[in-house]
Design an enzyme around this catalytic site. Structure first.
Site, PDB file in Angstrom:
ATOM      1  N   CYS A  11       7.122   3.108   3.397  1.00 10.88           N
ATOM      2  CA  CYS A  11       8.200   2.538   2.591  1.00 10.88           C
ATOM      3  C   CYS A  11       7.562   1.532   1.637  1.00 10.88           C
ATOM      4  CB  CYS A  11       9.318   1.935   3.445  1.00 10.88           C
ATOM      5  SG  CYS A  11       8.883   0.509   4.435  1.00 10.88           S
ATOM      6  N   CYS A  85       9.954   5.159  -1.104  1.00  8.01           N
ATOM      7  CA  CYS A  85       8.801   4.731  -1.904  1.00  8.01           C
ATOM      8  C   CYS A  85       8.669   5.561  -3.182  1.00  8.01           C
ATOM      9  CB  CYS A  85       7.505   4.746  -1.098  1.00  8.01           C
ATOM     10  SG  CYS A  85       6.821   6.361  -0.742  1.00  8.01           S
ATOM     11  N   CYS A  89       3.831   7.824  -3.421  1.00  6.05           N
ATOM     12  CA  CYS A  89       3.115   8.436  -2.307  1.00  6.05           C
ATOM     13  C   CYS A  89       2.269   9.605  -2.796  1.00  6.05           C
ATOM     14  CB  CYS A  89       4.098   8.936  -1.254  1.00  6.05           C
ATOM     15  SG  CYS A  89       5.112   7.630  -0.576  1.00  6.05           S
TER      16      CYS A  89
END
Length: 139
Positions: A11, A85, A89
């Site tokens: 996150c 996120c 990522c």
């Protein structure tokens, strides 16, 4: 997937959702799953309301530290579970990715964090059922 599956929770701040998810997976799997958590912009400390909510479950995360997301952590994980996120990522072919839409507990009191914690727990229980089918751990 290896003998011992590995899961990475990501996150933004690695201070609430991903910490609670990692703690639950560690606790509920009895260590049969390798667990990592990280954040794209790690906070200074774990959210105190998340710590309190997890203590109510008998799981102490007060000593955990938010960690920065690395490419290696993603490469070394079988399953990558993101929690808000976005596009930060890294994506690698052949990995299993899931995005769990969960409310961000940042700035909320423990009363508001409990429902988020409970949702995470039910998702972790389902994940364990997938990763460690009954009897499969005894091979």
């Amino acid at each position: 997937m290896s003998e011992r599956p590995s899961v990475l929770f990501v996150c933004v701040h690695n201070a609430g959702r991903s910490q609670m998810a990692a703690a639950y997976l560690n606790h509920l799997s009895g260590g049969r799953v390798e667990v990592r958590s990280a954040g794209s912009e790690p906070a200074e400390a774990v959210n105190p309301a998340a710590v309190e909510a997890m203590l109510e479950e008998g799981i102490d995360i007060h000593a955990e530290k938010p960690k920065v997301l690395t490419t290696e952590a993603v490469k070394d994980s079988d399953v990558v579970i993101t929690m808000g996120c976005g596009d930060t990522c890294p994506v690698f072919p052949g990995k299993r990715y899931e995005d769990w839409q969960l409310e961000d507990p940042a700035g909320k009191g423990v009363d508001s964090v409990r429902p988020i914690r409970d949702e995470i727990k039910s998702r972790i229980e389902a994940l364990i059922a997938e990763l460690l089918p009954a009897g499969g751990a005894d091979r």
